[in-house]
Motif scaffolding. Structure first.
Motif, short mmCIF file in Angstrom:
data_model
loop_
_atom_site.label_atom_id
_atom_site.label_comp_id
_atom_site.label_asym_id
_atom_site.label_seq_id
_atom_site.Cartn_x
_atom_site.Cartn_y
_atom_site.Cartn_z
N ASN A 172 0.80 -1.23 0.00
CA ASN A 172 0.00 0.00 0.00
C ASN A 172 0.82 1.27 0.00
OD1 ASN A 172 -2.88 -0.98 0.23
ND2 ASN A 172 -1.83 -2.20 1.78
N ALA A 173 2.10 1.18 0.39
CA ALA A 173 2.95 2.37 0.34
C ALA A 173 3.32 2.67 -1.11
CB ALA A 173 4.20 2.18 1.19
N ALA A 174 3.32 1.65 -1.96
CA ALA A 174 3.60 1.88 -3.39
C ALA A 174 2.38 2.50 -4.04
CB ALA A 174 3.97 0.57 -4.08
N GLY A 181 1.64 14.38 -9.43
CA GLY A 181 1.93 13.54 -8.28
C GLY A 181 2.83 14.28 -7.31
N THR A 182 3.21 13.62 -6.24
CA THR A 182 4.12 14.21 -5.26
C THR A 182 5.39 14.69 -5.96
OG1 THR A 182 3.32 12.53 -3.72
CG2 THR A 182 5.30 13.75 -3.07
N THR A 183 5.91 13.85 -6.85
CA THR A 183 7.15 14.14 -7.56
C THR A 183 7.04 15.48 -8.29
OG1 THR A 183 7.51 11.78 -7.86
CG2 THR A 183 8.73 13.26 -9.32
N CYS A 222 11.22 17.63 4.08
CA CYS A 222 11.18 16.44 4.93
C CYS A 222 9.92 15.62 4.66
CB CYS A 222 11.20 16.91 6.38
SG CYS A 222 11.33 15.58 7.57
N VAL A 223 10.07 14.29 4.70
CA VAL A 223 8.88 13.42 4.61
C VAL A 223 8.09 13.50 5.92
CG1 VAL A 223 9.31 11.59 2.92
CG2 VAL A 223 10.43 11.47 5.16
N HIS A 224 6.78 13.53 5.77
CA HIS A 224 5.93 13.46 6.97
C HIS A 224 6.03 12.03 7.54
CE1 HIS A 224 1.90 15.12 8.76
NE2 HIS A 224 2.68 14.60 9.69
N SER A 231 8.01 8.29 6.47
CA SER A 231 8.98 7.65 5.58
C SER A 231 8.37 6.42 4.91
CB SER A 231 10.22 7.22 6.36
OG SER A 231 10.91 6.20 5.65
N ASN A 232 8.45 6.36 3.58
CA ASN A 232 7.93 5.21 2.85
C ASN A 232 8.81 3.98 3.04
OD1 ASN A 232 9.89 6.62 1.17
ND2 ASN A 232 9.45 5.03 -0.33
N ALA A 233 10.08 4.20 3.41
CA ALA A 233 11.01 3.06 3.53
C ALA A 233 10.99 2.47 4.93
CB ALA A 233 12.42 3.51 3.18
#
Ligand code: PMP
Length: 407
Positions: A30-32, A94-96, A171-173, A175-177
């Motif tokens: 789901n993070a993808a 998108g975010t990018t 900064c990421v709110h 982290s996806n990793a």
């Protein structure tokens, strides 16, 4: 609203009810991207069946309907993230693209040689590379804010790095990793204390808990529709109106102009100044339907369910020999990154897929933090509210077979 019930919610997502490689699908990626509820699929289909038309410039009923739905979705997004004004909501791919827009428009006009941009060491590539591109052009630098071995941002180190040459902190709110939830309120406050701006990458946050951009006081906030149960190819950039007003346009074309002549062109007002060309109208309407869907759920219940799932999964991991959790910060959500001793993440992912369990493997577009940990990547199971304890059990049953096979 009825109390949150994952089993009931699952019924709204047609894709979840299928067999993969002879097993019922367990979707833990789901993070993808997140899956889409029937309501979103229906809204997109209805748009193309009934309303398809270009927005803003039509002189007929279909164009009026399309425009009305398109702009209504913008207001839904504004209210969803508690932005002060609708013109602060810019549609992107998108975010990018949202981050690239800020790097290009703000960065090219504002950065000077010697300026500094700080980004967390756990950042996604999309919140590193756009800054590197503009920094190279302007003679500025991009520096990592340290992250410790648990995947926690080092706030004291950030404070020590700050000086008046720092112009942007990004900064990421979440982290996806690693799943770390960063204390972004404090990051914003620290950035502002030296006059820097702060951009928050909310790609992994908005689907898991309520975000209030005014309470955060961030200058920019970017996220993607497809990680919020909406369609792909669409994102949102929030920016404070005064900053967006001061920035030059991103791309040139139709819609973003007020008047065009060879003597000189003037630009449209916000948000259209940043929206050149025909937008993803169906996507925007689909995202509007996704937000309606989310707001129809018991959101606090959904968040609590996701937190309980993560805690349960991490307990299972700690009780499984050979499993090493990567990312053990105190505040986490919905992402369990791990390694299995003696097996390569890629092979684990393949063997899980053969058992119907979908995860992601690799560096998760966060190579710097993987390099810091000295690993090529992880196996990542990422949860949404439609996942259940049975999904977690299936993951660990499948992992036991992987161990027999590989270790
Ligand atoms: N930032 C984070 C934290 C992400 O997880 C992602 C998607 N993996 C992105 C940025 C990029 O999002 P997109 O590919 O939708 O532009």
């Amino acid at each position: 609203k009825p109390a949150f019930d994952a089993e009931r919610v699952r019924k709204d997502f047609p894709i979840l009810h299928q067999q993969v490689n002879g097993h019922p699908l367990v979707y833990l990626d789901n993070a993808a991207t997140t899956q889409k509820p029937e309501a979103v699929i229906q809204a997109i289909s209805d748009y193309y069946r009934q309303d398809n038309s270009n927005v803003h410039r039509g002189a007929h009923a279909l164009a009026d309907r399309a425009t009305e739905k398109f702009e209504a979705a913008r207001v839904k997004v504004q209210q969803f993230i508690h932005a002060a004004e609708r013109r602060e909501i810019i549609w992107t791919r998108g975010t990018t693209e949202g981050i690239n827009l800020v790097a290009a428009c703000w960065g090219r006009s504002e950065l000077k040689p010697g300026d500094r941009i700080l980004v967390s060491a756990m950042e996604h590539h999309s919140d590193i590379v756009p800054w590197q591109l503009v920094a190279a052009e302007k003679g500025a630098s991009v520096e990592p804010i340290p992250v410790d071995a648990s995947g926690t941002l080092d706030m004291a180190a950030l404070e020590a790095m700050l000086d008046e040459r720092v112009r942007m902190v990004a900064c990421v709110h979440v982290s996806n990793a690693l799943g770390t939830i960063n204390p972004v309120e404090q990051v914003v406050r620290l950035a502002h204390s030296v006059g820097a701006l702060c951009l928050i990458d909310g790609a992994q946050a908005v689907s898991h808990f309520e975000v209030d951009v005014q309470a955060l006081d961030c200058d920019f906030y970017a996220f993607s529709s497809h990680k919020l149960f909406g369609p792909t190819g669409l994102g949102v950039l929030y920016g404070k109106a005064a900053l967006l007003e001061a920035m030059p346009p991103y791309q040139g074309g139709g819609e973003m102009i007020e008047s065009v002549s060879f003597a000189g062109t003037t630009f449209n007002q916000l948000p259209y100044k940043f929206e050149a060309g025909t937008p993803d109208i169906a996507g925007v309407i689909g995202l509007g339907a996704a937000i309606d869907y989310i707001l129809g759920l018991d959101r606090a219940g959904a968040t609590a369910h996701e937190q309980a799932l993560l805690a349960y999964a991490e307990d299972c991991a700690r009780n499984t020999p050979g499993v090493i959790l990567v990312g053990t910060a105190a505040r986490k959500t919905s992402v369990m990154s791990f390694l299995l001793e003696g097996a390569h993440p890629h092979d684990i992912g393949m063997l899980l897929d053969q058992q119907g369990v979908a995860v992601r493997t690799g560096n998760h577009c966060a190579q710097p933090i993987m390099d810091q940990f000295g690993i090529p990547g992880t196996v990542r199971a990422s949860f949404s509210f439609y996942n259940t304890r049975a999904d977690v059990d299936r993951l660990f049953e499948a992992l036991a077979k992987v161990r027999q096979f590989l270790v």
